[in-house]
Design a protein around this motif. Structure first.
Motif, mmCIF file in Angstrom:
data_model
loop_
_atom_site.group_PDB
_atom_site.id
_atom_site.type_symbol
_atom_site.label_atom_id
_atom_site.label_comp_id
_atom_site.label_asym_id
_atom_site.label_seq_id
_atom_site.Cartn_x
_atom_site.Cartn_y
_atom_site.Cartn_z
ATOM 1 N N SER A 36 0.813 -1.217 0.000
ATOM 2 C CA SER A 36 0.000 0.000 0.000
ATOM 3 C C SER A 36 0.846 1.268 0.000
ATOM 4 N N GLN A 37 2.178 1.119 0.016
ATOM 5 C CA GLN A 37 3.031 2.302 0.082
ATOM 6 C C GLN A 37 2.919 3.134 -1.171
ATOM 7 N N PRO A 38 3.046 4.451 -1.034
ATOM 8 C CA PRO A 38 2.943 5.336 -2.185
ATOM 9 C C PRO A 38 4.009 5.027 -3.228
ATOM 10 N N LEU A 39 3.645 5.228 -4.469
ATOM 11 C CA LEU A 39 4.571 5.017 -5.571
ATOM 12 C C LEU A 39 5.582 6.146 -5.630
ATOM 13 N N ALA A 40 6.697 5.881 -6.292
ATOM 14 C CA ALA A 40 7.779 6.861 -6.343
ATOM 15 C C ALA A 40 7.316 8.199 -6.904
ATOM 16 N N GLY A 41 6.456 8.169 -7.919
ATOM 17 C CA GLY A 41 5.987 9.398 -8.539
ATOM 18 C C GLY A 41 5.264 10.322 -7.586
ATOM 19 N N ARG A 42 4.723 9.756 -6.500
ATOM 20 C CA ARG A 42 3.983 10.569 -5.551
ATOM 21 C C ARG A 42 4.877 11.581 -4.861
ATOM 22 N N TYR A 43 6.176 11.272 -4.719
ATOM 23 C CA TYR A 43 7.075 12.121 -3.960
ATOM 24 C C TYR A 43 8.058 12.910 -4.824
ATOM 25 N N VAL A 44 8.034 12.714 -6.145
ATOM 26 C CA VAL A 44 8.954 13.445 -7.010
ATOM 27 C C VAL A 44 8.547 14.906 -7.066
ATOM 28 N N ASP A 45 9.518 15.802 -6.876
ATOM 29 C CA ASP A 45 9.236 17.243 -6.934
ATOM 30 C C ASP A 45 9.667 17.787 -8.282
ATOM 31 N N ASN A 46 8.704 18.223 -9.074
ATOM 32 C CA ASN A 46 8.978 18.785 -10.396
ATOM 33 C C ASN A 46 8.750 20.294 -10.415
ATOM 34 N N ASP A 47 8.833 20.920 -9.242
ATOM 35 C CA ASP A 47 8.571 22.361 -9.112
ATOM 36 C C ASP A 47 7.125 22.718 -9.434
ATOM 37 N N GLU A 48 6.211 21.739 -9.295
ATOM 38 C CA GLU A 48 4.806 22.042 -9.556
ATOM 39 C C GLU A 48 4.297 23.163 -8.652
ATOM 40 N N LEU A 49 4.753 23.175 -7.399
ATOM 41 C CA LEU A 49 4.267 24.186 -6.465
ATOM 42 C C LEU A 49 4.549 25.598 -6.978
ATOM 43 N N LYS A 50 5.708 25.787 -7.572
ATOM 44 C CA LYS A 50 6.061 27.113 -8.099
ATOM 45 C C LYS A 50 5.039 27.575 -9.129
ATOM 46 N N TYR A 51 4.676 26.669 -10.017
ATOM 47 C CA TYR A 51 3.734 27.034 -11.072
ATOM 48 C C TYR A 51 2.307 27.122 -10.540
ATOM 49 N N SER A 52 1.991 26.312 -9.551
ATOM 50 C CA SER A 52 0.669 26.408 -8.928
ATOM 51 C C SER A 52 0.498 27.771 -8.267
ATOM 52 N N LEU A 53 1.547 28.240 -7.593
ATOM 53 C CA LEU A 53 1.485 29.564 -6.967
ATOM 54 C C LEU A 53 1.390 30.670 -8.022
ATOM 55 N N ARG A 54 2.053 30.481 -9.145
ATOM 56 C CA ARG A 54 1.911 31.454 -10.233
ATOM 57 C C ARG A 54 0.461 31.509 -10.701
ATOM 58 N N SER A 55 -0.179 30.343 -10.766
ATOM 59 C CA SER A 55 -1.579 30.308 -11.216
ATOM 60 C C SER A 55 -2.487 30.996 -10.208
ATOM 61 N N VAL A 56 -2.179 30.851 -8.919
ATOM 62 C CA VAL A 56 -2.973 31.505 -7.872
ATOM 63 C C VAL A 56 -2.828 33.014 -7.961
ATOM 64 N N GLU A 57 -1.591 33.484 -8.088
ATOM 65 C CA GLU A 57 -1.363 34.925 -8.168
ATOM 66 C C GLU A 57 -2.058 35.522 -9.386
ATOM 67 N N GLY A 308 8.430 17.219 -20.183
ATOM 68 C CA GLY A 308 7.373 17.777 -21.022
ATOM 69 C C GLY A 308 6.359 18.554 -20.200
ATOM 70 N N MET A 309 6.019 18.025 -19.014
ATOM 71 C CA MET A 309 5.083 18.720 -18.141
ATOM 72 C C MET A 309 5.661 20.049 -17.672
ATOM 73 N N ARG A 310 6.933 20.033 -17.318
ATOM 74 C CA ARG A 310 7.578 21.262 -16.853
ATOM 75 C C ARG A 310 7.608 22.313 -17.962
ATOM 76 N N ASP A 311 7.908 21.879 -19.178
ATOM 77 C CA ASP A 311 7.913 22.809 -20.308
ATOM 78 C C ASP A 311 6.518 23.400 -20.529
ATOM 79 N N PHE A 312 5.500 22.542 -20.402
ATOM 80 C CA PHE A 312 4.122 23.001 -20.572
ATOM 81 C C PHE A 312 3.764 24.036 -19.506
ATOM 82 N N LEU A 313 4.140 23.769 -18.258
ATOM 83 C CA LEU A 313 3.836 24.697 -17.172
ATOM 84 C C LEU A 313 4.578 26.025 -17.352
#
Length: 325
Positions: A36-57, A308-313
């Motif tokens: 039941s342990q989380p998969l590796a992708g769950r913990y990878v940091d792709n700087d999504e938070l940075k872009y999420s905060l940009r979307s909020v602002e 590719g996701m990072r480039d899109f963001l």
């Protein structure tokens, strides 16, 4: 509605060596790595938070305060001197005997204990993004009640052998409300930014205190955990929230709208999740034209998908926010 609305993020840097070591020791303590342990992708940091905060602002500048809940970590790019931003350690909202924890359910249960958190607050993961201008009434009614968004009712249930840990904990929450209140909310939670009332969340936690304690005792996610969807089901049962189904075709589901959407190949949905694996992700985002979107890093994603996701963001949110150094 003029009351303040805060936004809470859950964030972890899975590449942090100190965090990895704590996780390794926690796994050794239970003498096994559970399926039941989380998969590796769950913990990878792709700087999504940075872009999420940009979307909020860009699209929700009315947000009052932004709390980032972490395991004593800090994004390298984050401007911690910004008056709107505050880092919150797990130790501030979870009892020491339950730490360290790698259980997202436990961390979520601690969110209403954030010091200074407003009565009305939004909860998000770092892979969630706002794609269009929105106002507070997207999340709260005129009376100030949360709008609880769900996916369509499930007409066909998965066979027991095909149910994931997530399916199991959601079904447990659904069953708990069915037993206690006689209400059957056969809807799946939508994975995006959800709205809550702090006082109601605390009341729900108090009512299910034994379940909360059991969940917090699990260092990693378990099938008998309490999942935060219980807060939404509970609020509906109490008349403290308004249900809204996230439509596949848009705000309504008339036959005419379906025909128009199919002809145009564009849907304008309120919220939708997208796996980042595969080359069709951007085309699917353009097709559904969501107001809120989730870009989900999962076990099917490879490094080139993440690039590719990072480039899109970066193309979607190119302007540096005031939350960055």
């Amino acid at each position: 509605m003029q009351e303040k609305i805060d936004l809470v993020y859950l964030w972890v840097d899975g590449s942090d060596e100190a965090w990895i070591e704590r996780k390794r020791k926690a796994l050794e303590a239970i003498d096994k790595v559970s399926a039941s342990q989380p998969l590796a992708g769950r913990y990878v940091d792709n700087d999504e938070l940075k872009y999420s905060l940009r979307s909020v602002e860009k699209f929700a500048p009315w947000i009052n305060k932004i709390y980032i809940v972490t395991a004593d970590q800090k994004p390298k790019w984050l401007n911690t001197n910004h008056p709107k931003v505050q880092l919150v350690s797990h130790s501030e909202i979870i009892e020491p005997r339950h730490l360290p924890t790698f259980n997202s359910h436990t961390i979520e249960l601690g969110v209403p204990h954030i010091k200074g958190l407003s009565e009305r607050f939004l909860l998000a993961n770092d892979d969630l993004f706002i794609a269009k201008p929105i106002e507070p009434d997207f999340f709260y009614t005129k009376r100030g009640l949360p709008i609880a968004r769900f996916l369509r009712p499930r007409f066909m249930r998965k066979k027991p052998k095909d149910r994931s840990l997530y399916d199991i904990v959601v079904e447990r929450a659904r069953e708990a409300i069915r037993v206690r209140y006689g209400r059957n909310y056969d809807y799946n939670p939508h994975h995006n930014i959800d709205a809550y009332l702090k006082s109601d969340v605390l009341a729900c936690n108090e009512e299910f205190a034994e379940w909360v304690e059991r969940t917090q005792s699990h260092r990693f996610r378990a099938t008998d955990d309490m999942q935060r969807v219980l807060w939404l089901y509970w609020a509906l049962a109490k008349g403290r929230a308004r249900k809204r189904i996230v439509r596949h075709y848009g705000a309504t589901e008339s036959l005419w709208q379906r025909v128009v959407c199919l002809l145009k190949g564009k849907y304008r949905v309120e919220s939708r999740g997208f796996g980042i694996h595969g080359v069709k992700t951007e085309r699917r985002i353009a097709k559904y034209d969501p107001t809120l979107m989730c870009l989900n890093d999962n076990e099917f994603a490879a490094d080139h998908d993440r690039r590719g996701m990072r480039d899109f963001l970066e193309r979607t949110y190119p302007d540096k926010s005031a939350f960055e150094l």
